[in-house]
Design an enzyme around this catalytic site. Structure first.
Site, PDB file in Angstrom:
ATOM      1  N   SER A  90       2.876  -1.179   0.943  1.00 59.44           N
ATOM      2  CA  SER A  90       2.934  -0.085   1.906  1.00 59.44           C
ATOM      3  C   SER A  90       1.887  -0.267   3.007  1.00 59.44           C
ATOM      4  O   SER A  90       1.956  -1.216   3.778  1.00 59.44           O
ATOM      5  CB  SER A  90       2.756   1.254   1.170  1.00 59.44           C
ATOM      6  OG  SER A  90       2.907   2.340   2.044  1.00 59.44           O
ATOM      7  N   HIS A 195       8.000   6.717   2.159  1.00 59.31           N
ATOM      8  CA  HIS A 195       9.010   5.669   1.981  1.00 59.31           C
ATOM      9  C   HIS A 195      10.390   6.226   1.668  1.00 59.31           C
ATOM     10  O   HIS A 195      11.142   5.660   0.878  1.00 59.31           O
ATOM     11  CB  HIS A 195       8.545   4.656   0.930  1.00 59.31           C
ATOM     12  CG  HIS A 195       7.268   4.001   1.304  1.00 59.31           C
ATOM     13  ND1 HIS A 195       7.170   3.136   2.368  1.00 59.31           N
ATOM     14  CD2 HIS A 195       6.008   4.139   0.812  1.00 59.31           C
ATOM     15  CE1 HIS A 195       5.914   2.749   2.503  1.00 59.31           C
ATOM     16  NE2 HIS A 195       5.195   3.354   1.578  1.00 59.31           N
TER      17      HIS A 195
END
Length: 313
Positions: A90, A195
């Site tokens: 991420s 996400h």
């Protein structure tokens, strides 16, 4: 020894005091912290002293973790560690873009500051949470997600661990369903449903900002965690990958398997905590894992004892 990869962790790995040992022990790491402080005042102080409530705010967390990771990278470079590949979880993928040579430190910091701000704004727009589901196959978790209107599998961490993003109002019922399936659900202390489509606002906000950055040709392969394959060379495609990652799932287990199949057998976690080490041990126990602070301390011990540095790059 097979190929060496650096792994940069993401949001959730932060803790008060992170990076302080490297700051104290490594002049090159200290220089990076000082450089980032000159561009984003107070970053080091927040890393080292907190408070936790402030550090855990997304717009603060992301530049702080970025600072620790870039300082750790400089310490590894200083002792001769030469990776042949990079992956970042991420937020850690932004550090990976700097480590691979695609971004300068300055542009990486600019982007991560804007990224943190945009994601925090998106999180404030929709009350969403993230839950780590343990002890269930990915397929079973995906099936539970389909029972809810807005519930998305987002972080495929390792076998038996999948994180989902969902509306806060559905949290209790979701946890009940997981328990009924003999799984275990752990709510995460994150500020939004990352996400997932909950972050599309952030992606749209960053789409115009990304053209303010300079994209260089990378010198080390960076594996995308949203596609589980190396980043392309085209700046247009790189921009697309960066934006796609924000509101799409993190395929970490698949990314690690791709790297292992590509000949990587030594992984060094380059940032706060050892979360990624825990994941990779569950993905493939045959690989070798180090954490940056342990590796750097071993180097100093060898140097002080007048011994040869034993880590083979």
């Amino acid at each position: 020894m097979g190929k060496i990869a650096l792994l940069f962790p993401g949001q959730g790995s932060q803790f008060v005091g992170m990076g302080k040992p490297l700051y104290d022990l490594s002049p090159t790491a200290r220089h990076v912290f000082d450089q980032i402080d000159s561009l984003h005042h107070g970053t080091s102080k927040l890393c080292f002293e907190g408070p936790t409530t402030e550090l855990n705010q997304t717009h603060n967390t992301q530049p702080c973790i970025f600072a620790v990771e870039l300082a750790a990278l400089s310490a590894l470079n200083c002792i001769g560690v030469e990776p042949q590949g990079i992956a970042g979880f991420s937020l850690g993928e932004v550090s990976g873009l700097v480590a691979s040579g695609v971004f300068s430190l300055e542009d990486g910091l600019k982007f991560v500051i804007k990224r943190g701000q945009a994601m925090q704004e998106a999180a404030q727009m929709v009350p969403a949470v993230m839950i780590a589901v343990l002890k269930l196959d990915h397929e079973k978790v995906e099936a539970i997600c389909k029972e809810f209107n807005q519930c998305y599998p987002v972080n495929y961490n390792c076998p038996g661990q999948l994180v989902v993003s969902l509306l806060k109002e559905d949290q209790a019922l979701f946890l009940k369903r997981v328990k009924e399936m003999d799984g275990r659900g752990i709510p995460l202390t994150l500020s939004g449903g990352f996400h997932s489509p909950f972050m599309t606002y952030a992606t749209n906000q960053l789409e115009s900002k990304i053209y303010e950055l300079t994209f260089l040709k990378g010198t080390i392969p960076l594996y995308s965690n949203a596609y589980a394959k190396p980043y392309p060379e085209s700046p247009v495609d790189v921009r697309s990958y960066i934006l796609h990652q924000i509101n799409h799932p993190i395929l970490w287990e698949q990314t690690m398997n791709t790297m292992i199949n590509d000949g990587f057998s030594t992984f060094i976690e380059c940032g706060p905590g050892k979360t990624l080490g825990g994941f990779i041990r569950k993905i493939d126990k045959s690989v070798t894992y180090y954490h940056v602070e342990t590796l750097f301390t071993d180097y100093l011990d060898a140097k002080n004892a007048g011994k040869e540095w034993s880590f083979v790059c």
